[in-house]
Design a protein around this motif. Structure first.
Motif, PDB file in Angstrom:
ATOM      1  N   ASP A 151       4.547   4.935  -9.665  1.00  0.00           N
ATOM      2  CA  ASP A 151       3.673   5.178  -8.595  1.00  0.00           C
ATOM      3  C   ASP A 151       2.376   4.182  -8.873  1.00  0.00           C
ATOM      4  OD1 ASP A 151       4.118   7.610  -6.885  1.00  0.00           O
ATOM      5  OD2 ASP A 151       5.019   8.169  -9.034  1.00  0.00           O
ATOM      6  N   LEU A 152       1.993   4.103  -9.956  1.00  0.00           N
ATOM      7  CA  LEU A 152       0.997   3.000 -10.370  1.00  0.00           C
ATOM      8  C   LEU A 152       1.295   1.417 -10.111  1.00  0.00           C
ATOM      9  CD1 LEU A 152      -0.160   3.990 -14.075  1.00  0.00           C
ATOM     10  CD2 LEU A 152      -1.392   4.345 -11.854  1.00  0.00           C
ATOM     11  N   LEU A 153       2.660   1.066 -10.280  1.00  0.00           N
ATOM     12  CA  LEU A 153       3.277  -0.240  -9.728  1.00  0.00           C
ATOM     13  C   LEU A 153       3.236  -0.144  -8.095  1.00  0.00           C
ATOM     14  CD1 LEU A 153       4.126  -2.887 -10.574  1.00  0.00           C
ATOM     15  CD2 LEU A 153       6.290  -2.177 -10.657  1.00  0.00           C
ATOM     16  N   ALA A 154       3.419   0.901  -7.674  1.00  0.00           N
ATOM     17  CA  ALA A 154       3.423   0.986  -5.791  1.00  0.00           C
ATOM     18  C   ALA A 154       1.924   0.828  -5.711  1.00  0.00           C
ATOM     19  CB  ALA A 154       3.957   2.223  -5.488  1.00  0.00           C
ATOM     20  N   GLY A 155       0.914   1.190  -6.441  1.00  0.00           N
ATOM     21  CA  GLY A 155      -0.444   1.242  -6.228  1.00  0.00           C
ATOM     22  C   GLY A 155      -0.842  -0.171  -6.257  1.00  0.00           C
ATOM     23  N   VAL A 156      -0.222  -0.803  -7.381  1.00  0.00           N
ATOM     24  CA  VAL A 156      -0.490  -2.157  -7.524  1.00  0.00           C
ATOM     25  C   VAL A 156      -0.208  -3.104  -6.308  1.00  0.00           C
ATOM     26  CG1 VAL A 156      -0.402  -4.408  -9.087  1.00  0.00           C
ATOM     27  CG2 VAL A 156      -0.756  -2.251 -10.154  1.00  0.00           C
ATOM     28  N   TYR A 157       1.085  -2.979  -5.739  1.00  0.00           N
ATOM     29  CA  TYR A 157       1.431  -3.576  -4.776  1.00  0.00           C
ATOM     30  C   TYR A 157       0.777  -3.249  -3.461  1.00  0.00           C
ATOM     31  CZ  TYR A 157       6.136  -4.549  -6.780  1.00  0.00           C
ATOM     32  OH  TYR A 157       7.456  -5.311  -7.164  1.00  0.00           O
ATOM     33  N   ALA A 158       0.363  -2.173  -3.415  1.00  0.00           N
ATOM     34  CA  ALA A 158      -0.503  -1.899  -2.217  1.00  0.00           C
ATOM     35  C   ALA A 158      -1.875  -2.289  -2.392  1.00  0.00           C
ATOM     36  CB  ALA A 158      -0.742  -0.255  -2.060  1.00  0.00           C
ATOM     37  N   LEU A 159      -2.510  -2.343  -3.763  1.00  0.00           N
ATOM     38  CA  LEU A 159      -3.646  -2.872  -3.829  1.00  0.00           C
ATOM     39  C   LEU A 159      -3.835  -4.381  -3.570  1.00  0.00           C
ATOM     40  CD1 LEU A 159      -6.358  -2.705  -5.511  1.00  0.00           C
ATOM     41  CD2 LEU A 159      -5.212  -3.777  -7.485  1.00  0.00           C
ATOM     42  N   VAL A 160      -2.885  -5.141  -3.989  1.00  0.00           N
ATOM     43  CA  VAL A 160      -2.595  -6.557  -3.580  1.00  0.00           C
ATOM     44  C   VAL A 160      -2.673  -6.708  -2.024  1.00  0.00           C
ATOM     45  CG1 VAL A 160      -1.202  -8.580  -3.426  1.00  0.00           C
ATOM     46  CG2 VAL A 160      -1.547  -7.197  -5.569  1.00  0.00           C
ATOM     47  N   CYS A 161      -1.866  -5.998  -1.158  1.00  0.00           N
ATOM     48  CA  CYS A 161      -1.772  -5.913   0.281  1.00  0.00           C
ATOM     49  C   CYS A 161      -3.005  -5.588   0.920  1.00  0.00           C
ATOM     50  CB  CYS A 161      -0.705  -4.951   0.858  1.00  0.00           C
ATOM     51  SG  CYS A 161       0.826  -5.637   0.381  1.00  0.00           S
ATOM     52  N   VAL A 162      -3.640  -4.677   0.252  1.00  0.00           N
ATOM     53  CA  VAL A 162      -5.135  -4.223   0.820  1.00  0.00           C
ATOM     54  C   VAL A 162      -6.073  -5.453   0.567  1.00  0.00           C
ATOM     55  CG1 VAL A 162      -7.043  -2.693   0.689  1.00  0.00           C
ATOM     56  CG2 VAL A 162      -4.856  -1.744   0.809  1.00  0.00           C
ATOM     57  N   GLY A 163      -5.970  -6.023  -0.473  1.00  0.00           N
ATOM     58  CA  GLY A 163      -6.759  -7.148  -0.789  1.00  0.00           C
ATOM     59  C   GLY A 163      -6.721  -8.360   0.219  1.00  0.00           C
ATOM     60  N   VAL A 164      -5.424  -8.690   0.417  1.00  0.00           N
ATOM     61  CA  VAL A 164      -5.146  -9.690   1.484  1.00  0.00           C
ATOM     62  C   VAL A 164      -5.639  -9.137   2.701  1.00  0.00           C
ATOM     63  CG1 VAL A 164      -3.241 -10.918   2.808  1.00  0.00           C
ATOM     64  CG2 VAL A 164      -3.307 -10.454   0.451  1.00  0.00           C
ATOM     65  N   LEU A 165      -5.543  -7.895   3.235  1.00  0.00           N
ATOM     66  CA  LEU A 165      -6.043  -7.587   4.456  1.00  0.00           C
ATOM     67  C   LEU A 165      -7.451  -7.787   4.534  1.00  0.00           C
ATOM     68  CD1 LEU A 165      -4.065  -4.579   5.441  1.00  0.00           C
ATOM     69  CD2 LEU A 165      -4.386  -6.382   6.591  1.00  0.00           C
ATOM     70  N   VAL A 166      -8.342  -7.190   3.439  1.00  0.00           N
ATOM     71  CA  VAL A 166      -9.669  -7.316   3.339  1.00  0.00           C
ATOM     72  C   VAL A 166     -10.091  -8.727   3.413  1.00  0.00           C
ATOM     73  CG1 VAL A 166     -11.765  -6.968   2.012  1.00  0.00           C
ATOM     74  CG2 VAL A 166      -9.914  -4.936   2.191  1.00  0.00           C
ATOM     75  N   TYR A 167      -9.646  -9.464   2.706  1.00  0.00           N
ATOM     76  CA  TYR A 167      -9.700 -11.124   2.813  1.00  0.00           C
ATOM     77  C   TYR A 167      -9.580 -11.654   4.246  1.00  0.00           C
ATOM     78  CZ  TYR A 167      -9.867 -16.028   1.618  1.00  0.00           C
ATOM     79  OH  TYR A 167     -10.072 -17.250   1.577  1.00  0.00           O
ATOM     80  N   VAL A 168      -8.604 -11.136   4.891  1.00  0.00           N
ATOM     81  CA  VAL A 168      -8.291 -11.904   6.142  1.00  0.00           C
ATOM     82  C   VAL A 168      -9.191 -11.361   7.120  1.00  0.00           C
ATOM     83  CG1 VAL A 168      -6.381 -12.135   7.845  1.00  0.00           C
ATOM     84  CG2 VAL A 168      -5.805 -12.547   5.639  1.00  0.00           C
ATOM     85  N   ILE A 169      -9.174 -10.247   7.171  1.00  0.00           N
ATOM     86  CA  ILE A 169     -10.229  -9.190   8.438  1.00  0.00           C
ATOM     87  C   ILE A 169     -11.633  -9.311   8.163  1.00  0.00           C
ATOM     88  CG2 ILE A 169     -10.182  -7.164   9.643  1.00  0.00           C
ATOM     89  CD1 ILE A 169      -7.050  -6.702   9.172  1.00  0.00           C
ATOM     90  N   LEU A 170     -11.826  -8.944   6.993  1.00  0.00           N
ATOM     91  CA  LEU A 170     -13.288  -8.764   6.692  1.00  0.00           C
ATOM     92  C   LEU A 170     -14.041 -10.114   6.200  1.00  0.00           C
ATOM     93  CD1 LEU A 170     -13.522  -5.142   5.281  1.00  0.00           C
ATOM     94  CD2 LEU A 170     -13.821  -5.759   7.678  1.00  0.00           C
TER      95      LEU A 170
END
Length: 170
Positions: A151-170
């Motif tokens: 679950d922590l590794l799934a959290g890391v995958y999601a963290l990276v994707c959210v980071g990309v979303l934040v960078y691209v959108i905000l």
């Protein structure tokens, strides 16, 4: 009786007569009952992390890091104890690992509905799909660490994707 009802009864029966520390471990591992909800206990456990998310997201960076380390430690300990008490491996009712993974995916970003909702959806996606090497980790590691690590590794995958979303959108 359905399997979910049987599991719920098994957990509630297991709590009776336990030492206080073991009761705490089981209650934390099922995240105050979220893991006992029928159908999708992992999703309910992730939703159940929201109050803790709102407490931690406003803290400073070091406080977030310390909070995350404490949550991971408690998740490993409580899921290991609950696994021993329930006499089952990664029981569906144990959802504190989802709490840890979801918080890892979201608390290091400033609060916006975008980060919260995308973090939730992406974490659940990676937790369910288990892309490599998450799936392999499940079979390698045992005990509380084995329950929490995927679950922590799934959290890391999601963290990276959210980071990309934040960078691209905000």
């Amino acid at each position: 009786m359905s399997q979910a009802q049987s599991d719920k009864l098994h957990v509630t029966k297991a709590i009776k007569g336990l030492r206080p520390a073991d009761k705490v471990a089981v209650i934390l591992s099922v995240w105050f009952g979220a893991g006992l909800m029928p159908g999708m206990p992992g999703t309910f456990g992730t939703v159940g992390a929201a109050p803790l998310y709102f407490i931690i997201v406003g803290l400073g960076t070091w406080s977030k890091i310390i909070s995350m380390a404490m949550i991971i430690g408690v998740a490993i300990w409580s899921s290991w104890r609950a696994q021993m008490i329930l006499d089952r491996g990664d029981a569906r009712e144990i959802v504190i690992d989802e709490v840890a993974g979801f918080l890892l995916a979201t608390i290091f970003f400033p609060f916006t509905w975008l980060t919260l909702v995308s973090g939730f959806c992406l974490f659940r996606f990676f937790d369910v799909v288990k892309p490599p090497p998450i799936k392999r980790l499940e079979g390698i590691t045992r005990g509380g660490l084995g329950i929490v690590l995927d679950d922590l590794l799934a959290g890391v995958y999601a963290l990276v994707c959210v980071g990309v979303l934040v960078y691209v959108i905000l």
